[in-house]
Design a protein around this motif. Structure first.
Motif, PDB file in Angstrom:
ATOM      1  N   SER A  83      29.301  -0.382 -15.465  1.00  0.00           N
ATOM      2  CA  SER A  83      28.716  -0.666 -14.049  1.00  0.00           C
ATOM      3  C   SER A  83      29.403   0.320 -13.043  1.00  0.00           C
ATOM      4  O   SER A  83      30.644   0.638 -13.114  1.00  0.00           O
ATOM      5  CB  SER A  83      29.568  -1.857 -13.655  1.00  0.00           C
ATOM      6  N   CYS A  84      28.626   0.772 -12.024  1.00  0.00           N
ATOM      7  CA  CYS A  84      28.741   1.937 -11.143  1.00  0.00           C
ATOM      8  C   CYS A  84      28.824   1.253  -9.781  1.00  0.00           C
ATOM      9  O   CYS A  84      27.860   0.612  -9.367  1.00  0.00           O
ATOM     10  CB  CYS A  84      27.790   2.799 -11.202  1.00  0.00           C
ATOM     11  N   ASN A  95      33.633   3.895  -8.373  1.00  0.00           N
ATOM     12  CA  ASN A  95      34.452   3.246  -9.406  1.00  0.00           C
ATOM     13  C   ASN A  95      33.367   2.985 -10.492  1.00  0.00           C
ATOM     14  O   ASN A  95      32.431   2.334 -10.140  1.00  0.00           O
ATOM     15  CB  ASN A  95      34.805   1.978  -8.518  1.00  0.00           C
ATOM     16  N   THR A  97      33.141   0.806 -14.210  1.00  0.00           N
ATOM     17  CA  THR A  97      33.665  -0.074 -15.165  1.00  0.00           C
ATOM     18  C   THR A  97      32.801  -0.225 -16.385  1.00  0.00           C
ATOM     19  O   THR A  97      31.839  -0.603 -16.282  1.00  0.00           O
ATOM     20  CB  THR A  97      33.976  -1.396 -14.621  1.00  0.00           C
ATOM     21  N   HIS A  99      32.126  -2.406 -19.766  1.00  0.00           N
ATOM     22  CA  HIS A  99      32.342  -3.490 -20.353  1.00  0.00           C
ATOM     23  C   HIS A  99      31.893  -3.452 -21.641  1.00  0.00           C
ATOM     24  O   HIS A  99      30.748  -3.203 -22.119  1.00  0.00           O
ATOM     25  CB  HIS A  99      31.380  -4.688 -19.564  1.00  0.00           C
ATOM     26  N   ALA A 104      37.173  -4.706 -20.230  1.00  0.00           N
ATOM     27  CA  ALA A 104      36.754  -3.998 -19.387  1.00  0.00           C
ATOM     28  C   ALA A 104      37.541  -2.806 -19.136  1.00  0.00           C
ATOM     29  O   ALA A 104      39.045  -2.875 -18.810  1.00  0.00           O
ATOM     30  CB  ALA A 104      36.625  -4.773 -17.993  1.00  0.00           C
ATOM     31  N   TYR A 105      37.046  -1.415 -18.839  1.00  0.00           N
ATOM     32  CA  TYR A 105      37.941  -0.267 -18.784  1.00  0.00           C
ATOM     33  C   TYR A 105      37.192   0.426 -17.374  1.00  0.00           C
ATOM     34  O   TYR A 105      36.155   0.544 -17.263  1.00  0.00           O
ATOM     35  CB  TYR A 105      37.671   0.657 -19.930  1.00  0.00           C
ATOM     36  N   GLU A 106      38.303   0.669 -16.313  1.00  0.00           N
ATOM     37  CA  GLU A 106      38.080   1.065 -15.018  1.00  0.00           C
ATOM     38  C   GLU A 106      38.348   2.151 -14.962  1.00  0.00           C
ATOM     39  O   GLU A 106      39.744   2.549 -15.155  1.00  0.00           O
ATOM     40  CB  GLU A 106      38.482   0.089 -14.050  1.00  0.00           C
ATOM     41  N   SER A 107      37.614   2.927 -14.169  1.00  0.00           N
ATOM     42  CA  SER A 107      38.007   4.417 -13.796  1.00  0.00           C
ATOM     43  C   SER A 107      39.016   4.280 -12.525  1.00  0.00           C
ATOM     44  O   SER A 107      39.747   5.364 -12.214  1.00  0.00           O
ATOM     45  CB  SER A 107      36.793   5.285 -13.344  1.00  0.00           C
ATOM     46  N   GLY A 108      39.084   3.424 -11.818  1.00  0.00           N
ATOM     47  CA  GLY A 108      39.716   3.252 -10.510  1.00  0.00           C
ATOM     48  C   GLY A 108      38.828   4.022  -9.501  1.00  0.00           C
ATOM     49  O   GLY A 108      37.785   4.598  -9.791  1.00  0.00           O
ATOM     50  N   VAL A 121      37.417   6.637 -17.786  1.00  0.00           N
ATOM     51  CA  VAL A 121      37.094   5.381 -18.598  1.00  0.00           C
ATOM     52  C   VAL A 121      37.219   5.987 -20.126  1.00  0.00           C
ATOM     53  O   VAL A 121      38.009   5.046 -20.984  1.00  0.00           O
ATOM     54  CB  VAL A 121      35.692   5.023 -18.397  1.00  0.00           C
TER      55      VAL A 121
END
Length: 140
Positions: A83-84, A95, A97, A99, A104-108, A121
């Motif tokens: 997800s962008c 950002n 994410t 899934h 869920a792994y996020e870039s911040g 990520v």
């Protein structure tokens, strides 16, 4: 853009006037999006401009899209979704994410660099996990 290296993503465009569906294409070193009947193109999301790059910049808006991104964990491919969320304004904030497998792994907030955000990520994935492919860079 050649069909072999072009990716098409669907999502949403939002600004103070409302929201609408969006189609984004990326490939051949270019990214493009049609917003309210106007085609914006550029080498990155941050540089999207109307009229083949000579017109007004796409700004003061938010773009959201999801793209399928397989993840290979210990030799087994799992379908995942990236997800962008991209905010274009005074500055460009991206950002990502991922899934995958219930996590869920996020870039911040990653500034404007899609590849850097994707690497953030990737570094969070469990040992032995890698992307099954790398999306065409849309260097935000």
């Amino acid at each position: 853009m050649s069909s072999e290296s072009t990716e098409v993503w669907t999502g949403w465009y939002r600004d103070r006037r409302g929201a609408e569906a969006l189609v984004i294409t990326a490939g051949g070193g270019q990214v493009a999006a049609r917003v309210r009947g106007i085609e914006y193109t550029g080498a990155s999301f941050a540089s999207l401009r109307a009229d083949g790059g000579a017109g007004e910049a796409l700004t003061h808006c938010v773009l959201e899209w999801d793209l399928p991104l397989p993840v290979v964990i210990d030799g087994t491919s799992q379908q995942a979704t990236l997800s962008c969320l991209l905010a274009l304004g005074e500055r460009t904030d991206l950002n990502l994410t991922l899934h995958c497998g219930g996590a869920a792994y996020e870039s911040g907030i990653a500034g404007a660099d899609f590849d850097e955000a994707l690497d953030r990520v990737r570094r969070q994935l469990p040992p032995g996990a890698e992307f099954g492919r790398r999306p065409v860079s849309a260097a935000a």
